[in-house]
Write a protein that holds these residues in place. Structure first.
Motif, mmCIF file in Angstrom:
data_model
loop_
_atom_site.group_PDB
_atom_site.id
_atom_site.type_symbol
_atom_site.label_atom_id
_atom_site.label_comp_id
_atom_site.label_asym_id
_atom_site.label_seq_id
_atom_site.Cartn_x
_atom_site.Cartn_y
_atom_site.Cartn_z
ATOM 1 N N ASN A 34 87.312 3.953 57.912
ATOM 2 C CA ASN A 34 88.627 4.407 58.203
ATOM 3 C C ASN A 34 89.089 5.530 57.104
ATOM 4 O OD1 ASN A 34 89.312 3.190 60.928
ATOM 5 N ND2 ASN A 34 89.622 1.436 59.777
ATOM 6 N N SER A 35 88.940 5.195 55.786
ATOM 7 C CA SER A 35 89.248 6.119 54.953
ATOM 8 C C SER A 35 88.379 7.436 55.174
ATOM 9 C CB SER A 35 88.887 5.614 53.551
ATOM 10 O OG SER A 35 89.012 6.348 52.574
ATOM 11 N N GLN A 36 87.160 7.524 55.314
ATOM 12 C CA GLN A 36 86.334 8.404 55.462
ATOM 13 C C GLN A 36 86.715 9.380 56.961
ATOM 14 O OE1 GLN A 36 82.237 7.268 55.846
ATOM 15 N NE2 GLN A 36 82.098 6.644 53.792
ATOM 16 N N ILE A 37 87.186 8.597 57.700
ATOM 17 C CA ILE A 37 87.618 9.155 59.182
ATOM 18 C C ILE A 37 89.202 9.999 58.754
ATOM 19 C CG2 ILE A 37 88.834 8.829 61.375
ATOM 20 C CD1 ILE A 37 86.785 6.547 61.659
ATOM 21 N N SER A 38 89.834 9.314 57.895
ATOM 22 C CA SER A 38 91.036 10.136 57.902
ATOM 23 C C SER A 38 90.852 11.384 56.608
ATOM 24 C CB SER A 38 91.881 9.001 56.725
ATOM 25 O OG SER A 38 93.250 9.541 56.474
ATOM 26 N N ASP A 39 89.836 11.116 55.768
ATOM 27 C CA ASP A 39 89.592 12.326 55.056
ATOM 28 C C ASP A 39 88.973 13.692 55.859
ATOM 29 O OD1 ASP A 39 90.524 10.747 52.864
ATOM 30 O OD2 ASP A 39 88.569 10.289 52.181
ATOM 31 N N THR A 40 88.139 13.152 56.792
ATOM 32 C CA THR A 40 87.342 13.889 57.503
ATOM 33 C C THR A 40 88.679 14.847 58.436
ATOM 34 O OG1 THR A 40 85.417 12.833 57.518
ATOM 35 C CG2 THR A 40 85.717 14.590 59.161
ATOM 36 N N MET A 41 89.297 14.182 59.172
ATOM 37 C CA MET A 41 90.414 14.665 59.964
ATOM 38 C C MET A 41 91.286 15.568 58.925
ATOM 39 S SD MET A 41 89.972 14.045 62.989
ATOM 40 C CE MET A 41 91.497 14.683 63.734
ATOM 41 N N GLN A 42 91.781 15.109 57.822
ATOM 42 C CA GLN A 42 92.465 15.968 57.034
ATOM 43 C C GLN A 42 91.730 17.249 56.589
ATOM 44 O OE1 GLN A 42 95.709 15.741 56.428
ATOM 45 N NE2 GLN A 42 95.710 17.377 55.332
ATOM 46 N N ASN A 43 90.452 17.336 56.335
ATOM 47 C CA ASN A 43 89.708 18.123 55.923
ATOM 48 C C ASN A 43 89.733 19.253 57.275
ATOM 49 O OD1 ASN A 43 87.659 20.061 54.484
ATOM 50 N ND2 ASN A 43 86.004 19.103 55.368
ATOM 51 N N TYR A 44 89.483 18.834 58.242
ATOM 52 C CA TYR A 44 89.414 19.734 59.603
ATOM 53 C C TYR A 44 90.806 20.342 59.805
ATOM 54 C CZ TYR A 44 84.813 18.137 61.453
ATOM 55 O OH TYR A 44 83.616 18.003 61.683
ATOM 56 N N LYS A 45 91.667 19.454 59.678
ATOM 57 C CA LYS A 45 93.218 20.233 59.861
ATOM 58 C C LYS A 45 93.231 21.403 58.986
ATOM 59 C CE LYS A 45 97.964 18.862 59.914
ATOM 60 N NZ LYS A 45 98.496 18.020 61.177
ATOM 61 N N THR A 46 92.918 21.422 57.714
ATOM 62 C CA THR A 46 93.001 22.527 56.667
ATOM 63 C C THR A 46 92.057 23.770 57.137
ATOM 64 O OG1 THR A 46 91.436 21.598 55.079
ATOM 65 C CG2 THR A 46 93.938 21.036 54.907
ATOM 66 N N LYS A 47 90.987 23.511 57.792
ATOM 67 C CA LYS A 47 89.920 24.498 58.207
ATOM 68 C C LYS A 47 90.110 24.860 59.426
ATOM 69 C CE LYS A 47 86.420 22.799 54.685
ATOM 70 N NZ LYS A 47 85.095 22.528 54.374
ATOM 71 N N LEU A 48 90.547 24.017 60.418
ATOM 72 C CA LEU A 48 90.465 24.705 61.941
ATOM 73 C C LEU A 48 91.941 25.452 62.239
ATOM 74 C CD1 LEU A 48 88.976 21.838 63.548
ATOM 75 C CD2 LEU A 48 87.926 23.767 63.237
ATOM 76 N N PRO A 49 91.918 26.495 63.086
ATOM 77 C CA PRO A 49 93.106 26.789 63.662
ATOM 78 C C PRO A 49 93.910 25.768 64.381
ATOM 79 C CG PRO A 49 91.118 28.311 64.384
ATOM 80 C CD PRO A 49 90.779 26.839 63.642
ATOM 81 N N ASP A 50 95.142 25.777 64.680
ATOM 82 C CA ASP A 50 95.904 24.658 64.965
ATOM 83 C C ASP A 50 95.523 24.365 66.606
ATOM 84 O OD1 ASP A 50 97.528 24.544 62.880
ATOM 85 O OD2 ASP A 50 99.156 25.733 63.788
ATOM 86 N N THR A 51 95.170 25.386 67.263
ATOM 87 C CA THR A 51 94.803 25.046 68.620
ATOM 88 C C THR A 51 93.177 24.221 68.770
ATOM 89 O OG1 THR A 51 93.557 27.294 68.699
ATOM 90 C CG2 THR A 51 95.833 27.140 69.838
ATOM 91 N N GLU A 52 92.306 24.789 67.897
ATOM 92 C CA GLU A 52 91.284 24.048 67.762
ATOM 93 C C GLU A 52 91.228 22.584 66.933
ATOM 94 O OE1 GLU A 52 87.832 25.952 66.094
ATOM 95 O OE2 GLU A 52 88.199 27.775 67.081
ATOM 96 N N TYR A 53 92.116 22.367 66.336
ATOM 97 C CA TYR A 53 92.612 21.101 65.627
ATOM 98 C C TYR A 53 93.049 20.231 66.820
ATOM 99 C CZ TYR A 53 93.990 17.184 62.738
ATOM 100 O OH TYR A 53 94.503 16.065 62.256
ATOM 101 N N ASP A 54 93.910 20.860 67.386
ATOM 102 C CA ASP A 54 94.950 19.675 68.494
ATOM 103 C C ASP A 54 93.825 19.422 69.588
ATOM 104 O OD1 ASP A 54 97.251 20.566 67.212
ATOM 105 O OD2 ASP A 54 97.898 22.209 68.674
ATOM 106 N N ALA A 55 92.767 20.392 69.930
ATOM 107 C CA ALA A 55 91.640 20.034 70.924
ATOM 108 C C ALA A 55 90.769 18.982 70.383
ATOM 109 C CB ALA A 55 90.656 21.019 71.006
ATOM 110 N N LEU A 56 90.722 18.815 68.821
ATOM 111 C CA LEU A 56 90.003 17.741 68.339
ATOM 112 C C LEU A 56 90.696 16.601 68.447
ATOM 113 C CD1 LEU A 56 87.477 16.627 66.755
ATOM 114 C CD2 LEU A 56 88.673 17.625 64.542
ATOM 115 N N GLU A 57 91.959 16.610 68.290
ATOM 116 C CA GLU A 57 92.756 15.214 68.338
ATOM 117 C C GLU A 57 92.946 14.579 69.639
ATOM 118 O OE1 GLU A 57 96.556 16.463 66.743
ATOM 119 O OE2 GLU A 57 96.315 15.112 64.916
#
Length: 93
Positions: A34-57
């Motif tokens: 769960n910690s790795q998932i949280s860290d990975t999602m935070q990493n994606y949030k900083t690297k992806l454009p908002d629309t792509e991050y929203d699609a991932l969510e």
């Protein structure tokens, strides 16, 4: 014992029985994952454009919904199997 069973039945009837809230996996890996998932999602949030991050969510939400349905079906199947086991044990002389 009857009082505990009566309370359990009453809790079930009134919707006070929330088994999902009392599940706490015992494996240390669960919390690490769960910690790795949280860290990975935070990493994606900083690297992806908002629309792509929203699609991932949205994808992750769909996976969560699917997993919840599977876990519910597995719980029901396990509960039924346990009930049948009790009936079989009590039916034997």
């Amino acid at each position: 014992m009857r009082d505990n069973m009566s309370n359990l039945i009453e809790d079930l009837f009134h919707g006070n029985l929330r088994l999902d809230e009392s599940i706490h996996p015992e494996q240390d890996e669960y919390y690490e994952i769960n910690s790795q998932i949280s860290d990975t999602m935070q990493n994606y949030k900083t690297k992806l454009p908002d629309t792509e991050y929203d699609a991932l969510e949205q994808l992750i939400d769909l996976i969560g919904q699917s997993t919840s349905m599977y876990v519910e079906a597995a719980f029901e199947q396990g509960f039924r199997t346990g009930g049948r086991l009790i009936i079989e044990v009590l039916a034997k002389p």
